[in-house]
Structures are given as C-alpha cells and as structure tokens.
Design an enzyme around this catalytic site. Structure first.
Site, PDB file in Angstrom:
ATOM      1  N   SER A 125      -6.444 -23.606 -26.754  1.00  0.00           N
ATOM      2  CA  SER A 125      -6.858 -23.035 -28.049  1.00  0.00           C
ATOM      3  C   SER A 125      -8.294 -23.378 -28.424  1.00  0.00           C
ATOM      4  O   SER A 125      -8.615 -23.533 -29.607  1.00  0.00           O
ATOM      5  CB  SER A 125      -5.887 -23.455 -29.164  1.00  0.00           C
ATOM      6  OG  SER A 125      -4.588 -22.963 -28.876  1.00  0.00           O
ATOM      7  N   GLU A 181       1.205 -22.823 -16.802  1.00  0.00           N
ATOM      8  CA  GLU A 181       2.083 -21.649 -16.727  1.00  0.00           C
ATOM      9  C   GLU A 181       2.634 -21.485 -15.317  1.00  0.00           C
ATOM     10  O   GLU A 181       3.775 -21.077 -15.120  1.00  0.00           O
ATOM     11  CB  GLU A 181       1.316 -20.392 -17.188  1.00  0.00           C
ATOM     12  CG  GLU A 181       1.122 -20.415 -18.702  1.00  0.00           C
ATOM     13  CD  GLU A 181      -0.082 -19.662 -19.215  1.00  0.00           C
ATOM     14  OE1 GLU A 181      -0.664 -18.844 -18.479  1.00  0.00           O
ATOM     15  OE2 GLU A 181      -0.471 -19.909 -20.381  1.00  0.00           O
ATOM     16  N   GLU A 185      -5.543 -29.810 -19.989  1.00  0.00           N
ATOM     17  CA  GLU A 185      -4.968 -28.810 -20.889  1.00  0.00           C
ATOM     18  C   GLU A 185      -3.610 -29.286 -21.405  1.00  0.00           C
ATOM     19  O   GLU A 185      -2.588 -29.085 -20.735  1.00  0.00           O
ATOM     20  CB  GLU A 185      -4.774 -27.489 -20.146  1.00  0.00           C
ATOM     21  CG  GLU A 185      -6.043 -26.882 -19.607  1.00  0.00           C
ATOM     22  CD  GLU A 185      -5.911 -25.379 -19.447  1.00  0.00           C
ATOM     23  OE1 GLU A 185      -6.740 -24.669 -20.007  1.00  0.00           O
ATOM     24  OE2 GLU A 185      -4.962 -24.915 -18.799  1.00  0.00           O
ATOM     25  N   HIS A 225      -2.265 -24.776 -13.160  1.00  0.00           N
ATOM     26  CA  HIS A 225      -2.135 -24.334 -14.556  1.00  0.00           C
ATOM     27  C   HIS A 225      -0.683 -24.526 -15.004  1.00  0.00           C
ATOM     28  O   HIS A 225       0.247 -24.277 -14.245  1.00  0.00           O
ATOM     29  CB  HIS A 225      -2.562 -22.872 -14.699  1.00  0.00           C
ATOM     30  CG  HIS A 225      -2.748 -22.474 -16.125  1.00  0.00           C
ATOM     31  ND1 HIS A 225      -1.688 -22.190 -16.959  1.00  0.00           N
ATOM     32  CD2 HIS A 225      -3.869 -22.353 -16.888  1.00  0.00           C
ATOM     33  CE1 HIS A 225      -2.153 -21.902 -18.166  1.00  0.00           C
ATOM     34  NE2 HIS A 225      -3.468 -21.995 -18.149  1.00  0.00           N
ATOM     35  N   GLY A 279      -2.535 -21.645 -25.985  1.00  0.00           N
ATOM     36  CA  GLY A 279      -2.087 -20.398 -26.607  1.00  0.00           C
ATOM     37  C   GLY A 279      -1.343 -20.608 -27.919  1.00  0.00           C
ATOM     38  O   GLY A 279      -0.712 -19.692 -28.436  1.00  0.00           O
ATOM     39  N   ASN A 318     -10.109 -17.735 -18.455  1.00  0.00           N
ATOM     40  CA  ASN A 318      -8.843 -17.454 -17.765  1.00  0.00           C
ATOM     41  C   ASN A 318      -8.229 -16.232 -18.428  1.00  0.00           C
ATOM     42  O   ASN A 318      -7.641 -16.332 -19.501  1.00  0.00           O
ATOM     43  CB  ASN A 318      -7.910 -18.674 -17.880  1.00  0.00           C
ATOM     44  CG  ASN A 318      -6.564 -18.417 -17.225  1.00  0.00           C
ATOM     45  OD1 ASN A 318      -6.400 -17.441 -16.503  1.00  0.00           O
ATOM     46  ND2 ASN A 318      -5.600 -19.297 -17.478  1.00  0.00           N
ATOM     47  N   LYS A 358      -5.790 -14.493 -17.473  1.00  0.00           N
ATOM     48  CA  LYS A 358      -4.331 -14.395 -17.288  1.00  0.00           C
ATOM     49  C   LYS A 358      -3.940 -12.947 -16.918  1.00  0.00           C
ATOM     50  O   LYS A 358      -4.687 -12.281 -16.219  1.00  0.00           O
ATOM     51  CB  LYS A 358      -3.587 -14.886 -18.530  1.00  0.00           C
ATOM     52  CG  LYS A 358      -4.079 -16.249 -18.996  1.00  0.00           C
ATOM     53  CD  LYS A 358      -3.186 -16.879 -20.020  1.00  0.00           C
ATOM     54  CE  LYS A 358      -3.841 -18.148 -20.546  1.00  0.00           C
ATOM     55  NZ  LYS A 358      -2.943 -18.961 -21.345  1.00  0.00           N
TER      56      LYS A 358
HETATM   57  C1  PEP Z   1      -5.392 -21.540 -20.702  1.00  0.00           C
HETATM   58  O1  PEP Z   1      -4.413 -20.849 -20.501  1.00  0.00           O
HETATM   59  O2  PEP Z   1      -5.949 -22.099 -19.757  1.00  0.00           O
HETATM   60  C2  PEP Z   1      -5.837 -21.702 -22.093  1.00  0.00           C
HETATM   61  C3  PEP Z   1      -6.623 -22.715 -22.365  1.00  0.00           C
HETATM   62  O3  PEP Z   1      -5.398 -20.778 -23.000  1.00  0.00           O
HETATM   63  P1  PEP Z   1      -5.810 -20.687 -24.563  1.00  0.00           P
HETATM   64  O4  PEP Z   1      -7.306 -20.890 -24.634  1.00  0.00           O
HETATM   65  O5  PEP Z   1      -5.391 -19.316 -24.966  1.00  0.00           O
HETATM   66  O6  PEP Z   1      -5.067 -21.782 -25.244  1.00  0.00           O
END
Ligand code: PEP
Length: 249
Positions: free
Chosen positions: A211, A95, A165, A93, A171, A9, A11
């Site tokens: 992460s 976000e 997630e 997601h 993040g 992803n 972003k």
């Molecule tokens: C994500 O935004 O789907 C994600 C898992 O981000 P990160 O790996 O940076 O935590």
C-alpha cells in the site's frame, strides 16, 4: 552509493493498449539517473510488445518455472523470458506463496534458476498479521531469507534486491509505520552483513511494498534502510507511479 529502485507490479491487470501506454509514459517521464533503477513487472502476454520499446526501463517477469524446458504445461522458463529482454524476475511474492503454494524450498530452486541465467532477482519476504501480532515477525522473515536466498554466493547475492512486504499491508490500504519498516529493513541488512560481509550488506537494495502510494512514499522512503519500493495498485496509473518516483531521491 547504494542503488535505489522503484518497481511496478502490475499483477493480472491492464489490457495490451493500457500496458503499452503506461509503459511508454513511464519511459518518457521517470527520473532516470545513475542511482535510480526502475522496473516493470508485467503480465507475460504484454512482454513481446513492451520489449520493442528497447528502453532503460527494465522489463521484469512476475513468475517463471525453474526448469530448462520440458513437459510443464502452462509454464514459462527463464531462457524464454530472456528472449523477450526480461532482465529481472520477481520471486517469493506473498500471492504466489499463498495462492500457488510456493514453498521456501521451491523458491530456493527459482532463485538458483534465475541466478544461473544471470537474471537479476527481486526477492519478496514478509509476515502475516498473526505472525506480527505474536511478535515473531523478525524470526519469520529471517527464516524465509535463510531458507530460499542466503545459500547463494556473494557474487550472486549482489544481483538480488529484497522487497519487504508485510502481507497485511498488501492491497489493503494499510501500510506498516516507519518504525516497523525501519526495524525490519535494518534487520535484513544486518542479516546480509552477518551472512556475507558489511560491504555486501550495505550494497543491497531493500525495498518496501504494501500500500505504498504517492501520499505515503515520502515518509516511507525517508527511512534510512529503505532503498525504494515495490508498488502494486499505485503503479497502475501514470500519475501515481511518477509521483512516487519523485520521492526516491
Ligand atoms: C505488491 O503486490 O507487491 C504490492 C505492494 O501491492 P500494493 O502496492 O497494491 O499493496
């Protein structure tokens, strides 16, 4: 055997040259085989260029609007994405849920729109730290799935993968531990089996995101109900993403 999936992803990162280079490096080096599926969720503006690579590395879109066409300034439809070889969309997601106020009801419309167009779906779910700390994480995620995803037919759910997630791990550099991940993934699989049937529950890929990186992927992917990952930050470098991919098998 259940398929494994690793999704990047990106972003709102990278420029066109960086995106093309990264995508091309992924194509050349990822361990493609019958059970490993790889997807890149790219910003919209790079899709025309990436679609010219014409590869088995699937192109995904991070967003779309669930209407056929019309007066929706700034939005992009599933049909428009299909013209750019996009075969999978990301829905739910955290976000988009938090910054763009996408509700469970709206996400249900997005799921229907995607599946009506034969698009594959990676559906994201996950709880906040507050919800986890009050021990309501399982009920919360079950409600997210029930409200937005579990209304679809058995045929359609098989076009979906689910990404767990936990919001507090995205993040932040903080990952859920193996027990927390396995508890949630196993529960998700049980809910699918109860809603559909055991075979369906066993067929759907459930990814972990939050992460995940080259240092912790091996431990995360060794959980029996983890079938891969949705990777944010660590998907922005060739080395990081390829090392994570090596841990898939
Ligand atoms: C994500 O935004 O789907 C994600 C898992 O981000 P990160 O790996 O940076 O935590």
């Amino acid at each position: 055997m259940r398929k494994k999936m690793l999704a990047a992803n990106w972003k709102m990162n990278l420029n066109l040259q960086e995106a093309s280079d990264l995508y091309s490096n992924f194509i050349q080096n990822l361990p493609f085989n019958e059970s490993n599926h790889f997807v890149v969720f790219s910003p919209f503006v790079f899709l025309p260029q990436l679609s010219t690579f014409n590869s088995t590395l699937a192109l995904g879109a991070q967003n779309f609007y669930p209407a056929e066409k019309g007066a929706f300034t700034g939005e992009i439809s599933i049909s428009q994405l299909k013209e750019l070889q996009v075969s999978v969309v990301l829905i739910g997601h955290s976000e988009r849920r938090s910054y763009f106020y996408e509700s469970n009801e709206f996400l249900k419309q997005k799921v229907d729109s995607a599946l009506n167009h034969n698009m594959d779906v990676v559906f994201c779910c996950g709880e906040s730290l507050e919800t986890r700390d009050s021990d309501k994480h399982l009920a919360f995620v079950e409600a997210q799935l029930t409200d937005s995803l579990f209304h679809v037919s058995k045929e359609d759910i098989l076009k979906c993968s689910i990404a767990y997630e936990p919001i507090w791990a995205i993040g932040t550099g903080r990952t859920a531990n193996s027990e927390q991940i396995e508890e949630m993934h196993k529960s998700i699989r049980n809910w699918i089996s109860m809603k559909y049937d055991e075979e369906t529950g066993q067929s759907i890929a459930i990814l972990y995101g939050g992460s995940c990186n080259e240092h912790n992927a091996s431990e995360i992917f060794s959980c029996p109900n983890v079938d891969g990952g949705l990777i944010g930050g660590a998907s922005l470098s060739t080395e990081g993403f390829l090392q994570i991919a090596q841990e898939l098998n």
